[in-house]
Design a protein around this motif. Structure first.
Motif, short mmCIF file in Angstrom:
data_model
loop_
_atom_site.label_atom_id
_atom_site.label_comp_id
_atom_site.label_asym_id
_atom_site.label_seq_id
_atom_site.Cartn_x
_atom_site.Cartn_y
_atom_site.Cartn_z
N GLN A 1 0.83 -1.19 0.00
CA GLN A 1 0.00 0.00 0.00
C GLN A 1 0.87 1.24 0.00
O GLN A 1 2.07 1.20 0.27
CB GLN A 1 -0.92 0.04 1.22
CG GLN A 1 -0.23 0.37 2.54
CD GLN A 1 -1.17 0.43 3.72
OE1 GLN A 1 -1.33 -0.56 4.43
NE2 GLN A 1 -1.78 1.58 3.96
N PHE A 2 0.22 2.38 -0.31
CA PHE A 2 0.83 3.70 -0.17
C PHE A 2 -0.19 4.59 0.52
O PHE A 2 -1.25 4.86 -0.04
CB PHE A 2 1.23 4.28 -1.52
CG PHE A 2 1.69 5.72 -1.42
CD1 PHE A 2 2.88 6.02 -0.80
CD2 PHE A 2 0.91 6.75 -1.89
CE1 PHE A 2 3.29 7.34 -0.68
CE2 PHE A 2 1.31 8.07 -1.78
CZ PHE A 2 2.51 8.37 -1.18
N ASN A 3 0.11 5.03 1.74
CA ASN A 3 -0.87 5.76 2.53
C ASN A 3 -2.17 4.97 2.55
O ASN A 3 -2.18 3.81 2.90
CB ASN A 3 -1.01 7.19 2.02
CG ASN A 3 0.26 8.00 2.25
OD1 ASN A 3 1.11 7.62 3.04
ND2 ASN A 3 0.38 9.13 1.58
N THR A 4 -3.30 5.57 2.15
CA THR A 4 -4.56 4.82 2.18
C THR A 4 -4.83 4.08 0.88
O THR A 4 -5.87 3.43 0.74
CB THR A 4 -5.75 5.76 2.47
OG1 THR A 4 -5.85 6.72 1.42
CG2 THR A 4 -5.56 6.46 3.81
N THR A 5 -3.93 4.16 -0.07
CA THR A 5 -4.07 3.44 -1.33
C THR A 5 -3.60 2.00 -1.15
O THR A 5 -2.45 1.77 -0.78
CB THR A 5 -3.25 4.12 -2.44
OG1 THR A 5 -3.71 5.46 -2.61
CG2 THR A 5 -3.39 3.37 -3.74
N ILE A 6 -4.48 1.05 -1.40
CA ILE A 6 -4.16 -0.36 -1.17
C ILE A 6 -4.00 -1.06 -2.51
O ILE A 6 -4.96 -1.23 -3.26
CB ILE A 6 -5.27 -1.04 -0.33
CG1 ILE A 6 -5.41 -0.32 1.01
CG2 ILE A 6 -4.95 -2.51 -0.12
CD1 ILE A 6 -6.61 -0.74 1.82
N TYR A 7 -2.77 -1.43 -2.83
CA TYR A 7 -2.48 -2.09 -4.09
C TYR A 7 -2.85 -3.58 -4.05
O TYR A 7 -3.22 -4.17 -5.05
CB TYR A 7 -1.00 -1.96 -4.44
CG TYR A 7 -0.47 -0.56 -4.46
CD1 TYR A 7 -1.09 0.44 -5.21
CD2 TYR A 7 0.67 -0.21 -3.75
CE1 TYR A 7 -0.60 1.73 -5.25
CE2 TYR A 7 1.17 1.08 -3.79
CZ TYR A 7 0.54 2.04 -4.53
OH TYR A 7 1.04 3.32 -4.57
N GLY A 8 -2.67 -4.18 -2.91
CA GLY A 8 -2.92 -5.61 -2.76
C GLY A 8 -3.00 -5.97 -1.29
O GLY A 8 -2.90 -5.11 -0.41
N LEU A 9 -3.17 -7.25 -1.00
CA LEU A 9 -3.42 -7.70 0.36
C LEU A 9 -2.25 -8.48 0.95
O LEU A 9 -2.42 -9.20 1.93
CB LEU A 9 -4.70 -8.55 0.40
CG LEU A 9 -5.97 -7.84 -0.06
CD1 LEU A 9 -7.14 -8.80 -0.10
CD2 LEU A 9 -6.29 -6.66 0.83
#
Length: 773
Positions: free
Chosen positions: A654-662
């Motif tokens: 993730q980047f800050n509140t951006t979630i790329y994956g789990l």
């Protein structure tokens, strides 16, 4: 209809797997993850175009962090794994338009996870949710601007409007945005810095006179000791690992201070080199102090004490006498240190602290780096001032290979502040704004991020406009923030992707889709470029090359200009700026201190570096004209029995509140985010076992119990009494009014929680059982 603000549990959590944490960062795996995700999301052509121009002198600046680019030669692949993820996230081929919003009501979207919302794709059409409606509907740009103007023109006071800014905004957009707010009549300009490095800005401005770091990338290469406090560069600033590797090969030592051992500070397998791809990397941290959360103030007072009492030869007396004030008062205070209090606060042994002090005493060129593990405490500003005290004591500022290095996260958060995004603007900036544009800017301070929430909650603010970001998820006390946003008469989100702030929105809500950093900007019928400033005050141009995600997207600059033109009585000629970004840069050069000749300077390949008195010639623009030693009381925070101190942190996906994956492979987590890292000692003392599930309840002086449910306990080498979990899932636990003294930053690294056992974990989706491998 108002949805609940507590996001649901992701069905993927039912497939959660836990394995051993990694002992190194990057390597071949980072390359595989980067390229696999890029090819899936962007396709081969866009992947090549975007990644080969990422962080190049004639390309675009990475949005994933604010780490500086090297001067001169750059690698063909001048990016890290998380930079590639950010570019893929923005460049995804999937889109979200009117058909999507017709199918999905806001009530439906409220039942989706943040991860699901972002996965849907790029926003392509201006959309509006009318008061009382449960769907977003298409709206033209002209009607959207007219709607914003109608709301702003109808307010009883300009201070009923809030203009929030994310660090993703360019310098040009940020400059126009603050001009928009101040020509309208308010200094309500909260930004993401309020949530992260505000403590740094306050601490440095109050001691050296400049709220920015004092080093260059070359200084890290030349240092013989680099101290990394409260920072995880392997995930949050991966390109920093290359600088640390260069420093190590030049003979530097690294002292890491952090509650958790992080893979990126253990070993770096540089994927730019054959050795790194083959798994033969560079060991980084020579010494790791696994400090208790909030123990840093005590540690640095102890180090200062030892330098004064046991390593007097390490004191640069000539520097102290020539350039500082307050030394004698500080020395008297630090000599009287309570050793027992230090040991209780830090959880370290005195021998460990002596070893660390010895590393400083024997070094000639020291760079102090820190990030949000330092800034998000009640005593964060005092801690940063203690960094400064030790730096001044040893004369480690204004010399090659030495200085203060706050490492900021968002790509242009520092540039935004330089351009005037600040609720407390200095008089010189307002005077220049007045002289350039012919209006009297407001002089009273505006709302920071926490005050903005209070104003919306209490009905003192009615319009909230966000230039990027995901304010609802990023801010502390998520449920309070979401409820406050829903009370607004109008919210406007200038966005690239769907997020929680589009769900917990005002009674009337607008989504305005904007160009991403990777995309061509042809505003005004010409190729436009923008500029950004990194963590080390270097300013450079950025120009995307990919086709926009849709024909209706507008640049941030064009959107800000459209809003400005909608305000009655505003005499700024906004079309001049929208058509020609050089005109914006000309005005920046005449208004912003240090940016004289801005339009010409950014034409140089690599840009230019902003002036910095302490770094450049050891001049300190404080009221005293000198750097200031500061006396801060030693604060040892206590925790009631059976309670733990929670720090929130990012996963590697993730980047800050951006979630790329789990996944967070560096910490051994696969397919899940609701985990609580906890020591074996705490598991035993509290009667839990690795793999148990608990609800988290935070406790604070207001007596309100805040909850975040269903977290799997993961045994981890963290100090006893200290636990860690990912944000934004744990942001609901951080009280709105729990803030750092002086800076107002949320105390996300000091949240007192208790754990309540979950007797039975509901099955929220098909898949393998929760396992530890």
């Amino acid at each position: 209809m108002h949805p609940t603000s507590e996001p649901p549990i992701d069905p993927e959590e039912s497939r959660l797997r836990v394995g051993p944490p990694a002992d190194h960062a990057a390597g071949l795996k980072a390359v595989q993850v980067s390229m696999g995700r890029a090819l899936r999301q962007m396709g081969p052509v866009k992947t090549a175009r975007n990644l080969l121009t990422l962080n190049q002198a004639d390309g675009f600046d990475c949005m994933s962090c604010a780490w500086p680019d090297p001067q001169g030669h750059r690698h063909t692949a001048e990016f890290c794994e998380n930079g590639a993820k950010a570019v893929s996230w923005e460049g995804v081929r999937d889109t979200v338009g009117p058909a999507f919003f017709a199918e999905h009501s806001i009530t439906d979207l409220a039942g989706r996870t943040d991860y699901w919302l972002e996965k849907q794709g790029r926003l392509t059409h201006p959309m509006v949710r009318r008061d009382g409606g449960d769907h977003y509907e298409p709206i033209s740009w002209a009607d959207a601007f007219a709607l914003i103007g109608a709301h702003l023109n109808a307010l009883d006071s300009p201070d009923e409007a809030i203009f929030y800014t994310s660090g993703r905004a360019s310098n040009e957009a940020a400059f126009l945005y603050q001009l928009l707010a101040r020509s309208y009549g308010t200094n309500n300009l909260p930004d993401c810095s309020n949530m992260c490095h505000e403590s740094t800005s306050v601490g440095l401005a109050g001691t050296i006179g400049v709220g920015k770091g004092s080093v260059s990338l070359q200084d890290l290469h030349e240092a013989d000791l680099i101290v990394v406090s409260g920072q995880n560069p392997g995930t949050n600033h991966p390109r920093m690992l290359t600088a640390l590797e260069i420093a190590k090969r030049n003979g530097a030592r690294i002292l890491a201070i952090n509650p958790l051992p992080e893979a990126g500070l253990l070993r770096f397998d540089n994927p730019q080199k054959a050795r790194g791809l083959a798994g033969h990397g560079t060991g980084l941290a020579d010494k790791l102090l696994r400090i208790r959360s909030n123990g840093d103030l005590a540690l640095w007072q102890a180090i200062g004490h030892l330098l004064v009492t046991a390593h007097e030869s390490a004191i640069d007396s000539a520097f102290v006498e020539a350039y500082t004030i307050g030394f004698e008062s500080w020395k008297k205070h630090i000599r009287e240190l309570d050793r027992g209090a230090v040991l209780r606060a830090t959880g370290l042994t005195w021998a460990e602290i002596e070893e660390a002090a010895g590393m400083l005493a024997s070094s000639k060129r020291i760079v102090h780096c820190w990030a949000m593990g330092i800034t998000q405490h009640h005593n964060a500003v005092a801690t940063i001032k203690e960094f400064v005290n030790v730096t001044l004591l040893q004369g480690m500022i204004g010399k090659p290979g030495a200085g203060l290095c706050p490492v900021r996260g968002h790509s242009n958060v520092q540039g935004d502040r330089t351009m005037g995004i600040w609720e407390k603007p200095p008089a010189i900036f307002l005077d220049r704004l007045r002289d350039e544009f012919g209006f009297e800017p407001p002089r009273h301070h505006g709302y920071d991020a926490a005050d903005a929430v209070r104003a919306l909650r209490d009905g003192r603010a009615k319009v909230f406009i966000a230039l990027g970001g995901n304010f609802v998820a990023a801010m502390s006390d998520t449920n309070v923030t979401a409820a406050a946003m829903r009370k607004a008469a109008l919210t406007v989100q200038i966005s690239t992707k769907l997020n929680r702030s589009h769900v917990d929105a005002g009674r009337t809500a607008l989504i305005l889709p904007t160009l991403g950093r990777t995309e061509r900007d042809l505003t005004g019928g010409r190729v436009q470029r923008v500029t950004v400033e990194d963590s080390m005050s270097a300013v450079h141009a950025s120009r995307g090359r990919s086709a926009p995600a849709g024909p209706l997207l507008r640049s941030e600059v064009a959107i800000v200009c459209g809003i400005g033109a909608s305000i009655a009585g505003n005499e700024i000629i906004w079309a001049d700026f929208s058509d020609n970004y050089d005109e914006i840069r000309e005005r920046i050069g005449r208004v912003v201190p240090g940016c004289e000749g801005y339009a010409d300077k950014i034409r140089t390949a690599g840009g230019f570096t902003m002036p910095h008195g302490p770094r450049d010639h050891r001049t300190f623009p404080t009221a005293a004209g000198r750097a200031i030693f500061t006396v801060s009381p030693l604060e040892v925070l206590s925790v009631p029995p059976g309670r733990l101190v929670l720090q929130t942190l990012r996963s590697h996906d993730q980047f800050n509140t951006t979630i790329y994956g789990l996944d967070d492979r560096y910490r051994g987590i696969r397919s899940g985010r609701r985990v609580l890292f906890i020591s074996a000692a705490d598991l035993t003392e509290l009667g839990f076992a690795d793999g148990d599930h608990v609800d988290l309840i935070s406790e604070w002086e207001d007596g309100v119990e805040r909850r975040a449910d269903r977290f799997r306990l993961v045994e981890y080498p963290t100090p006893k009494g200290c636990v860690a979990a990912y944000y934004p899932e744990t942001n609901p636990l951080v009280p709105l009014d729990s803030q750092a003294a002086e800076s107002g930053t949320p105390t996300s690294k000091w949240v007192v929680v208790r754990c309540e056992r979950v007797k039975k974990v509901p099955h929220v989706g098909a898949g393998a059982a929760d396992t530890r491998t």
